[in-house]
Design a protein around this motif. Structure first.
Motif, mmCIF file in Angstrom:
data_model
loop_
_atom_site.group_PDB
_atom_site.id
_atom_site.type_symbol
_atom_site.label_atom_id
_atom_site.label_comp_id
_atom_site.label_asym_id
_atom_site.label_seq_id
_atom_site.Cartn_x
_atom_site.Cartn_y
_atom_site.Cartn_z
ATOM 1 N N TYR A 1 0.861 -1.188 0.000
ATOM 2 C CA TYR A 1 0.000 0.000 0.000
ATOM 3 C C TYR A 1 0.900 1.242 0.000
ATOM 4 O O TYR A 1 2.022 1.203 0.508
ATOM 5 C CB TYR A 1 -0.925 0.009 1.228
ATOM 6 N N SER B 1 -9.294 1.028 5.639
ATOM 7 C CA SER B 1 -10.121 1.100 4.450
ATOM 8 C C SER B 1 -10.846 2.451 4.384
ATOM 9 O O SER B 1 -11.548 2.836 5.306
ATOM 10 C CB SER B 1 -11.058 -0.112 4.528
ATOM 11 N N ILE B 2 -10.619 3.161 3.288
ATOM 12 C CA ILE B 2 -11.265 4.476 3.092
ATOM 13 C C ILE B 2 -12.490 4.228 2.224
ATOM 14 O O ILE B 2 -12.368 3.850 1.054
ATOM 15 C CB ILE B 2 -10.289 5.444 2.408
ATOM 16 N N VAL C 1 -15.110 6.227 1.345
ATOM 17 C CA VAL C 1 -15.876 7.375 0.817
ATOM 18 C C VAL C 1 -16.449 7.022 -0.559
ATOM 19 O O VAL C 1 -15.730 6.583 -1.456
ATOM 20 C CB VAL C 1 -14.948 8.605 0.649
ATOM 21 N N THR C 2 -17.741 7.215 -0.727
ATOM 22 C CA THR C 2 -18.378 6.932 -2.006
ATOM 23 C C THR C 2 -19.694 7.677 -2.058
ATOM 24 O O THR C 2 -20.081 8.330 -1.090
ATOM 25 C CB THR C 2 -18.563 5.411 -2.203
ATOM 26 N N ARG D 1 -21.612 9.335 -8.256
ATOM 27 C CA ARG D 1 -20.486 10.197 -7.876
ATOM 28 C C ARG D 1 -19.811 10.670 -9.154
ATOM 29 O O ARG D 1 -19.427 9.840 -9.978
ATOM 30 C CB ARG D 1 -19.520 9.339 -7.048
ATOM 31 N N GLY E 1 -13.992 -3.273 -5.137
ATOM 32 C CA GLY E 1 -13.809 -2.163 -4.184
ATOM 33 C C GLY E 1 -15.061 -1.304 -4.154
ATOM 34 O O GLY E 1 -15.017 -0.096 -4.364
ATOM 35 N N ALA F 1 -17.086 -0.580 -1.690
ATOM 36 C CA ALA F 1 -17.366 0.109 -0.412
ATOM 37 C C ALA F 1 -18.794 -0.204 0.036
ATOM 38 O O ALA F 1 -19.195 -1.366 0.063
ATOM 39 C CB ALA F 1 -17.087 1.604 -0.542
ATOM 40 N N ASP G 1 -15.658 -6.248 -2.009
ATOM 41 C CA ASP G 1 -14.763 -5.402 -1.211
ATOM 42 C C ASP G 1 -14.090 -6.321 -0.189
ATOM 43 O O ASP G 1 -14.572 -7.428 0.057
ATOM 44 C CB ASP G 1 -15.561 -4.316 -0.484
ATOM 45 N N TYR G 2 -12.996 -5.861 0.401
ATOM 46 C CA TYR G 2 -12.384 -6.683 1.457
ATOM 47 C C TYR G 2 -12.861 -6.234 2.834
ATOM 48 O O TYR G 2 -12.491 -6.834 3.839
ATOM 49 C CB TYR G 2 -10.853 -6.661 1.350
ATOM 50 N N HIS H 1 -13.951 -9.977 -1.419
ATOM 51 C CA HIS H 1 -12.860 -10.236 -2.374
ATOM 52 C C HIS H 1 -11.737 -9.257 -2.066
ATOM 53 O O HIS H 1 -11.965 -8.060 -1.936
ATOM 54 C CB HIS H 1 -13.349 -10.037 -3.812
ATOM 55 N N ASN H 2 -10.536 -9.820 -1.944
ATOM 56 C CA ASN H 2 -9.385 -9.006 -1.588
ATOM 57 C C ASN H 2 -8.438 -8.925 -2.781
ATOM 58 O O ASN H 2 -7.884 -9.948 -3.205
ATOM 59 C CB ASN H 2 -8.682 -9.662 -0.384
ATOM 60 N N LEU H 3 -8.268 -7.743 -3.313
ATOM 61 C CA LEU H 3 -7.422 -7.584 -4.507
ATOM 62 C C LEU H 3 -5.957 -7.886 -4.221
ATOM 63 O O LEU H 3 -5.165 -8.055 -5.132
ATOM 64 C CB LEU H 3 -7.558 -6.160 -5.061
ATOM 65 N N ARG I 1 -12.903 1.814 -9.170
ATOM 66 C CA ARG I 1 -12.672 3.259 -9.083
ATOM 67 C C ARG I 1 -12.209 3.639 -7.678
ATOM 68 O O ARG I 1 -12.788 3.212 -6.691
ATOM 69 C CB ARG I 1 -13.956 4.013 -9.435
ATOM 70 N N ASN I 2 -11.155 4.435 -7.638
ATOM 71 C CA ASN I 2 -10.661 4.982 -6.367
ATOM 72 C C ASN I 2 -10.213 3.898 -5.392
ATOM 73 O O ASN I 2 -10.475 3.976 -4.196
ATOM 74 C CB ASN I 2 -11.722 5.904 -5.752
#
Ligand SMILES: C[S@@+](CC[C@H](N)C(=O)[O-])C[C@H]1O[C@@H](n2cnc3c(N)ncnc32)[C@H](O)[C@@H]1O
Length: 295
Positions: free
Chosen positions: A49, A92-93, A95-96, A100, A128, A130, A157-158, A218-220, A235-236
């Motif tokens: 990261y 984990s951020i 924001v969504t 958007r 991802g 969110a 998302d994870y 799901h974890n990328l 996205r993001n």
């Protein structure tokens, strides 16, 4: 053999000047030890990261847990799975929003969805996702194009807590005004309130939309492909990864797409300089929409 004369023996502790770690070096060392412990214990590889945002997130965690040193987090990580759950929330951020950046959704309506309509079955993956707002936006657009009935949307998302919210499809009523404005700016022609039911201070999206969406963990960093996708949105998310992890994630997204499938990234993300760059062409360059080449 000559015996060591213990009485005369003194340990020689030699402290060389300049051998002490600087504050930054010490911090980097502690971060590395913490990320190694997480990887060994849980298989989550935060070592790839982006470092600056990672350190901010760790600092938030330390403040909440009232810790002075990063290394104090290591025993908590190793011995307390509940602590790790809280740590994941810090990392984990989420924001969504719905629709958007409405202009992007207008482009999807006008340029991508008509192309998707040429397929007998449409598979879409939001990696991802969110708390799911982007996913419901997609379901509404497909419904309005008459395509939802032959679509299947996967949203992953994870972050399991975010996924729970996404799966329930229930959001604070106060958010609906902003979502409705975005919806209309993106070219939505209906009354936005047709798509949800209200109850006290919350709004829940209609069952017919939710029936078409499969939410899953799901974890990328470590999980595999979703086969035969026509459209993948991520996205993001890549913005938080270094180049090695971006390459891994982009490879999964690429492998998941059929030839001529679409890929959409966030506005500060790109496939340029990645290992999959040659597999794609720009579809709408300024909107970060790419199309997979045939070969
Ligand atoms: C800022 S949100 C983006 C949400 C949505 N795609 C959007 O643009 O509105 C980033 C999401 O990526 C998720 N994420 C971060 N690292 C991930 C990983 N390794 N695997 C899966 N999801 C991840 C986070 O949990 C968070 O929900």
């Amino acid at each position: 053999m000559e015996e060591v004369n213990k009485a005369n023996y003194e340990p020689q502790n030699v402290y060389l000047e300049n051998k002490l770690l600087s504050v930054i070096e010490r911090e980097n060392y502690e971060v590395k030890a913490l990320l190694d412990a997480i990887y060994k214990q849980y298989g989550y590889d935060f070592r790839h990261y982006a470092k600056s945002s990672l350190k901010r997130r760790i600092a938030n965690c330390m403040a909440r847990e009232k810790k002075t040193y990063i290394s104090e987090l290591i025993p908590c990580i190793l011995h307390d799975p509940y602590f790790f759950d809280r740590f994941l929330q810090d990392m984990s951020i989420t924001v969504t929003s719905m629709f958007r950046d409405p202009d992007l959704f207008k482009i999807l309506r006008q340029q991508v969805i008509p192309k998707l309509s040429t397929y007998p079955a449409i598979n879409i993956w939001h990696a991802g996702c969110a708390t799911g707002e982007e996913v419901y936006s997609m379901a509404i657009m497909l419904e309005e194009a008459g395509l939802l009935v032959r679509s299947r949307i996967y949203a992953t998302d994870y972050n399991n807590q975010s996924l729970k919210i996404a799966e329930a499809g229930t959001y604070p009523l106060e958010n609906m005004r902003e979502f409705s404005e975005n919806y209309h700016q993106s070219g939505g022609m209906n009354s936005f309130s047709d798509y949800f039911k209200t109850d006290n201070n919350s709004a829940t999206f209609n069952q017919n939309l939710r029936d078409k969406i499969t939410f899953a963990h799901h974890n990328l960093m470590k999980d595999g492909v979703f086969a035969q996708m026509n459209f993948v949105l991520c996205r993001n998310v890549l913005i938080y990864f270094d180049q090695i992890l971006q390459d891994r994630a982009l490879n999964i997204l690429n492998e998941s797409l059929i030839p001529r499938g679409f890929l959409m990234l966030g506005d500060r993300e790109s496939i340029e300089f990645s290992k999959v760059a040659d597999d794609f062409e720009h579809f709408v360059k300024r909107s970060r929409i790419f199309r997979k080449k045939l070969f």
